[in-house]
Design an enzyme around this catalytic site. Structure first.
Site, PDB file in Angstrom:
ATOM      1  N   LYS A 116      23.287 -19.717 -18.058  1.00 47.97           N
ATOM      2  CA  LYS A 116      22.435 -19.253 -19.165  1.00 47.97           C
ATOM      3  C   LYS A 116      21.115 -18.655 -18.685  1.00 47.97           C
ATOM      4  O   LYS A 116      20.549 -17.801 -19.367  1.00 47.97           O
ATOM      5  CB  LYS A 116      22.188 -20.404 -20.155  1.00 47.97           C
ATOM      6  CG  LYS A 116      23.470 -21.006 -20.739  1.00 47.97           C
ATOM      7  CD  LYS A 116      24.393 -19.963 -21.351  1.00 47.97           C
ATOM      8  CE  LYS A 116      25.802 -20.487 -21.530  1.00 47.97           C
ATOM      9  NZ  LYS A 116      26.777 -19.453 -21.935  1.00 47.97           N
ATOM     10  N   GLY A 165      25.264 -25.860 -27.350  1.00 44.44           N
ATOM     11  CA  GLY A 165      24.501 -27.015 -27.844  1.00 44.44           C
ATOM     12  C   GLY A 165      24.508 -28.225 -26.933  1.00 44.44           C
ATOM     13  O   GLY A 165      23.745 -29.160 -27.170  1.00 44.44           O
ATOM     14  N   GLU A 200      12.565 -23.025 -23.506  1.00 45.10           N
ATOM     15  CA  GLU A 200      12.230 -21.971 -24.468  1.00 45.10           C
ATOM     16  C   GLU A 200      11.321 -22.541 -25.540  1.00 45.10           C
ATOM     17  O   GLU A 200      11.345 -23.746 -25.810  1.00 45.10           O
ATOM     18  CB  GLU A 200      13.503 -21.447 -25.165  1.00 45.10           C
ATOM     19  CG  GLU A 200      14.375 -20.566 -24.312  1.00 45.10           C
ATOM     20  CD  GLU A 200      15.693 -20.179 -24.997  1.00 45.10           C
ATOM     21  OE1 GLU A 200      16.430 -19.386 -24.420  1.00 45.10           O
ATOM     22  OE2 GLU A 200      15.957 -20.692 -26.104  1.00 45.10           O
ATOM     23  N   LEU A 203      12.535 -22.615 -31.943  1.00 43.34           N
ATOM     24  CA  LEU A 203      12.485 -21.967 -33.262  1.00 43.34           C
ATOM     25  C   LEU A 203      12.952 -22.997 -34.289  1.00 43.34           C
ATOM     26  O   LEU A 203      14.027 -23.576 -34.141  1.00 43.34           O
ATOM     27  CB  LEU A 203      13.385 -20.723 -33.297  1.00 43.34           C
ATOM     28  CG  LEU A 203      13.121 -19.659 -32.216  1.00 43.34           C
ATOM     29  CD1 LEU A 203      14.092 -18.497 -32.379  1.00 43.34           C
ATOM     30  CD2 LEU A 203      11.680 -19.164 -32.268  1.00 43.34           C
ATOM     31  N   ASN A 289      29.135 -14.703 -25.484  1.00 41.75           N
ATOM     32  CA  ASN A 289      30.457 -15.301 -25.357  1.00 41.75           C
ATOM     33  C   ASN A 289      31.425 -14.252 -24.832  1.00 41.75           C
ATOM     34  O   ASN A 289      31.577 -13.186 -25.427  1.00 41.75           O
ATOM     35  CB  ASN A 289      30.939 -15.833 -26.703  1.00 41.75           C
ATOM     36  CG  ASN A 289      30.037 -16.933 -27.210  1.00 41.75           C
ATOM     37  OD1 ASN A 289      29.562 -17.767 -26.440  1.00 41.75           O
ATOM     38  ND2 ASN A 289      29.753 -16.926 -28.489  1.00 41.75           N
ATOM     39  N   ARG A 291      34.667 -14.097 -24.640  1.00 38.52           N
ATOM     40  CA  ARG A 291      36.043 -14.395 -25.072  1.00 38.52           C
ATOM     41  C   ARG A 291      36.253 -13.898 -26.494  1.00 38.52           C
ATOM     42  O   ARG A 291      35.306 -13.521 -27.182  1.00 38.52           O
ATOM     43  CB  ARG A 291      36.252 -15.912 -25.057  1.00 38.52           C
ATOM     44  CG  ARG A 291      35.269 -16.621 -25.999  1.00 38.52           C
ATOM     45  CD  ARG A 291      35.629 -18.054 -26.330  1.00 38.52           C
ATOM     46  NE  ARG A 291      34.827 -18.540 -27.440  1.00 38.52           N
ATOM     47  CZ  ARG A 291      33.579 -18.973 -27.348  1.00 38.52           C
ATOM     48  NH1 ARG A 291      32.949 -18.973 -26.186  1.00 38.52           N
ATOM     49  NH2 ARG A 291      32.935 -19.373 -28.425  1.00 38.52           N
ATOM     50  N   ARG A 337      36.772 -22.927 -42.013  1.00 39.31           N
ATOM     51  CA  ARG A 337      37.576 -23.657 -41.028  1.00 39.31           C
ATOM     52  C   ARG A 337      38.050 -24.952 -41.682  1.00 39.31           C
ATOM     53  O   ARG A 337      37.228 -25.778 -42.085  1.00 39.31           O
ATOM     54  CB  ARG A 337      36.745 -23.989 -39.801  1.00 39.31           C
ATOM     55  CG  ARG A 337      36.265 -22.753 -39.061  1.00 39.31           C
ATOM     56  CD  ARG A 337      35.751 -23.144 -37.700  1.00 39.31           C
ATOM     57  NE  ARG A 337      35.111 -22.014 -37.047  1.00 39.31           N
ATOM     58  CZ  ARG A 337      34.747 -22.008 -35.776  1.00 39.31           C
ATOM     59  NH1 ARG A 337      34.939 -23.087 -35.028  1.00 39.31           N
ATOM     60  NH2 ARG A 337      34.174 -20.954 -35.240  1.00 39.31           N
TER      61      ARG A 337
END
Ligand code: MV4
Length: 448
Positions: A116, A165, A200, A203, A289, A291, A337
């Site tokens: 990251k 996360g 960071e 937010l 991502n 994928r 979902r």
């Protein structure tokens, strides 16, 4: 084009890939665990190979067995779906080392985006706006306290090898830093065998907005608009919609153009998604991502494109023959979902499905690997179906969604259908007024 593709996944996404392959005249090989011997993805495929016992580590994550199955059946390419090995650069390299095609971006790109800190650097160089944060990894508590001063509290510490996360920690003041930094570093080490962390500015009330892109190996890049995935619980998305109710057409156009320019600079090819946090009218790059994503069908619903077909074409080295100006966005699409979980406690609820009846009608799509009488094994993700509806307007899509959820019959197990029925009748949700914390508040209020 490929003659035979091995699909290294299970459930609805395995069916999704199988369908795209068959429409392209490509034969499919299913792989499955012992627990999935009677699964629909096995029945639909042209050939099937058992790759191990029920546990995912020994089957769907078993690199050597999957490669062996592909070699044994003479597959030209491997599609990893999402989850499992889909963002595993080592596996992608293994596929290529055995002279098969990896249906995804270059392994080196997967590896870079998986780090990251490196992804932040790439995004910065490509002109994407970053959340103010540390330049690179933070090595010690002193460093952490200094960055806390620079950025201003609250801040968030994230694992370099994290994402989705895992291994994050919000820090509200300098007093909390020593403890938080140590815990974050230890958590990163034990979860990812990599103790790198970065910081960071935190937010406090963002939305999660992501942009779908398609890119070929020749520098052609297009975007397919954004998806709003703010409705989530414990970093599991529950419902996604496109377009985001928070954006106007001008913001959407600017966002899309910014992402296309960045993807060109980075030299990324294949399908991908660039994730942003959106707060107070500003976008901030979060991660990329590498994928196919669970929620890709809502983008298909508003663009009429087959994203998996395009992904297979791109991986076979074909050019992207769709231009940005060919893409027209029509209406609104929403995905629910449906998980085999208690709708109140979210405790997984595997078992045997009894009656199974899926909704139908205009602009209703159900992607599922389940059928009447099948088993939902306890070993994997609890997703049993994705219900995707679209409409000319958001209200039209919501009315259709309510109708379709009411038609769904799943007996024998608990599902999250009742939760979706509640969410879509909530006034804030109907107004599109929700951020990443909204669902937690909704659930708390509902519990009374
Ligand atoms: C954040 C954030 C607030 N500020 N970063 C969560 C998943 C991981 N990809 C990054 N995440 C967050 N990063 C800063 N600087 C809040 C989250 C976050 C979140 C983001 C998207 C969707 C749901 C979320 C739920 C909690 C926290």
């Amino acid at each position: 084009m490929f003659e035979k593709v091995l699909i290294a996944n299970r459930g609805e996404v395995a069916l999704r890939i199988h369908r795209a392959c068959h429409e392209m005249g490509i034969k499919t090989v299913a792989v499955h665990s012992v627990a999935d011997a009677n699964a629909m993805h096995v029945k639909l495929a042209d050939e099937a190979v058992c790759i191990g016992p029920a546990g995912a580590k020994e089957s769907y994550l078993n690199k050597a067995n999957i490669i062996s199955a592909a070699l044994m059946t003479g597959a030209d390419a491997i599609h990893p779906g999402y989850g499992f090995l889909s963002e595993n650069a080592d596996f992608a390299e293994m596929v290529e080392a055995h002279n098969m095609v990896w249906i995804g971006p270059r392994p080196e790109m997967i590896r870079k985006m998986g780090d990251k800190v490196a992804a932040r650097q790439l995004a910065k160089e490509a002109g994407l706006p970053l959340i103010p944060g540390s330049d690179g990894e933070i090595k010690n508590v002193l460093d952490a306290i200094q960055w806390g001063e620079v950025l201003g509290y609250p801040v968030i510490i994230k694992a370099s090898a994290g994402g989705g996360g895992k291994g994050m920690r919000v820090v509200n003041s300098a007093d909390e830093m020593e403890m938080a930094f140590t815990l974050a570093q230890n958590e990163a080490r034990s979860s990812f065998e990599n103790d790198g962390v970065y910081m960071e500015k935190y937010l406090s009330h963002p939305r999660h907005i992501e942009v779908q892109i398609l890119a070929d190996n020749f520098g052609h890049v297009i975007h397919l608009g954004e998806r709003d995935c703010s409705l989530q619980r414990n970093h599991q998305k529950i419902l996604e919609e496109t377009p985001s109710p928070a954006l106007n057409p001008e913001q959407r156009k600017k966002l899309g153009e910014m992402v296309v320019a960045a993807i060109k600079k980075i030299g990324y090819s294949n399908v991908g998604t660039v994730e942003f946090l959106y707060e107070n009218g500003q976008f901030y790059f979060m991660e990329m991502n590498t994928r196919l994503q669970v929620e890709h069908p809502i983008t298909e619903a508003v663009t009429s494109l087959d994203i998996v077909r395009e992904q297979i074409r791109l991986s076979a080295g074909q050019t992207l023959d769709i231009k940005q100006e060919d893409i027209q966005f029509h209406g609104v699409a929403i995905e629910c979902r449906i998980n085999a979980e208690d709708p109140n406690t979210f405790v997984p609820c595997p078992g045997k499905i009894g009656q199974w009846h899926v909704p139908g009608g205009l602009a209703v799509r159900v992607d599922s690997g389940m059928y009447a009488g099948c088993d939902v094994p306890p070993n994997y993700d609890s997703l049993v179906a994705k219900l995707i509806v679209s409409g000319r307007t958001r209200n039209g899509a919501l009315m259709r969604l309510k109708r379709a959820l009411g038609e769904f019959v799943i007996e024998g197990i608990s599902t999250t259908i009742p939760l979706h029925q509640e969410i879509i009748q909530n006034a804030d949700f109907i107004d599109g007024a929700y951020d990443i914390h909204w669902l937690a508040d909704f659930l708390k209020n509902r519990a009374g």
